[in-house]
Design an enzyme around this catalytic site. Sequence first.
Site, PDB file in Angstrom:
ATOM      1  N   SER A   1       1.000  -1.134  -0.214  1.00 36.35           N
ATOM      2  CA  SER A   1      -0.015   0.012   0.078  1.00 36.35           C
ATOM      3  C   SER A   1       1.025   1.163  -0.034  1.00 36.35           C
ATOM      4  O   SER A   1       2.054   1.202   0.491  1.00 36.35           O
ATOM      5  CB  SER A   1      -0.823   0.025   1.192  1.00 36.35           C
ATOM      6  OG  SER A   1      -1.875   1.208   1.225  1.00 36.35           O
ATOM      7  N   ASP A   2       0.195   2.429  -0.552  1.00 31.77           N
ATOM      8  CA  ASP A   2       1.054   3.525  -0.615  1.00 31.77           C
ATOM      9  C   ASP A   2       0.081   4.712  -0.556  1.00 31.77           C
ATOM     10  O   ASP A   2      -1.224   4.546  -0.860  1.00 31.77           O
ATOM     11  CB  ASP A   2       1.831   3.801  -1.770  1.00 31.77           C
ATOM     12  CG  ASP A   2       2.914   4.901  -1.593  1.00 31.77           C
ATOM     13  OD1 ASP A   2       3.744   4.679  -0.723  1.00 31.77           O
ATOM     14  OD2 ASP A   2       2.843   5.886  -2.209  1.00 31.77           O
ATOM     15  N   THR A   3       0.275   5.869   0.431  1.00 33.05           N
ATOM     16  CA  THR A   3      -0.505   7.049   0.402  1.00 33.05           C
ATOM     17  C   THR A   3      -0.008   8.366   0.055  1.00 33.05           C
ATOM     18  O   THR A   3       1.390   8.389   0.316  1.00 33.05           O
ATOM     19  CB  THR A   3      -0.767   7.138   1.907  1.00 33.05           C
ATOM     20  OG1 THR A   3      -1.805   5.786   2.316  1.00 33.05           O
ATOM     21  CG2 THR A   3      -2.023   8.329   2.005  1.00 33.05           C
TER      22      THR A   3
END
EC number: 3.6.1.9
Length: 189
Positions: free
Chosen positions: A72-74
Amino acid sequence: MKKSLSLVLASGSPRRKELLAQLGYDFDIVLPDIEEAKQADEQAQDYVLRLSLEKAQAGLALAKPDSVVLGSDTVVVCDDRVLEKPKSFEDSKRMLTDLSGRRHQVMTAVSVVSSEQQHSVVVTTDVWFKPLTHEEIEQYWQSGEPCDKAGSYGIQGLGGRFVTRIEGSYHAVVGLPLFETDQLIQEFL
């Protein structure tokens, strides 16, 4: 979950670990090492999706055979600019000044991969900030909280006091959208 599959979180983020645990899955953790650099003409949504997929794929290489790996990445997006983790107080101050009194987007991408398949989603949430004073920005930096957060704030901590409204997924802003993540994992069960 099928006994032959094991879930692996490809992240060192304590927030993602806590959120994934809320879904009730048992999982291991691996720490993939990928270069997080935005390409010159890459759109924010494409960038965050690429990073989540690269993290998951790098995690798959580190995991046991038959693993299902979640990456995941934000990123925070303001005026079509991607705001990542601040490199310094000046960087943090610039970001928080840009966000002050305005709406911005938080994009969190989740990718779940195995040796046979991969599924991804990008969740975009609109967030509004109250106007911030220079003193608030300085005090917030001194707390240490902005240092490892995209956009230089954490909605789940002290930075939450700057947020006047959100439209979308609170958990995506924290780092892992629960509903969408569970839906992706279900594809592997």
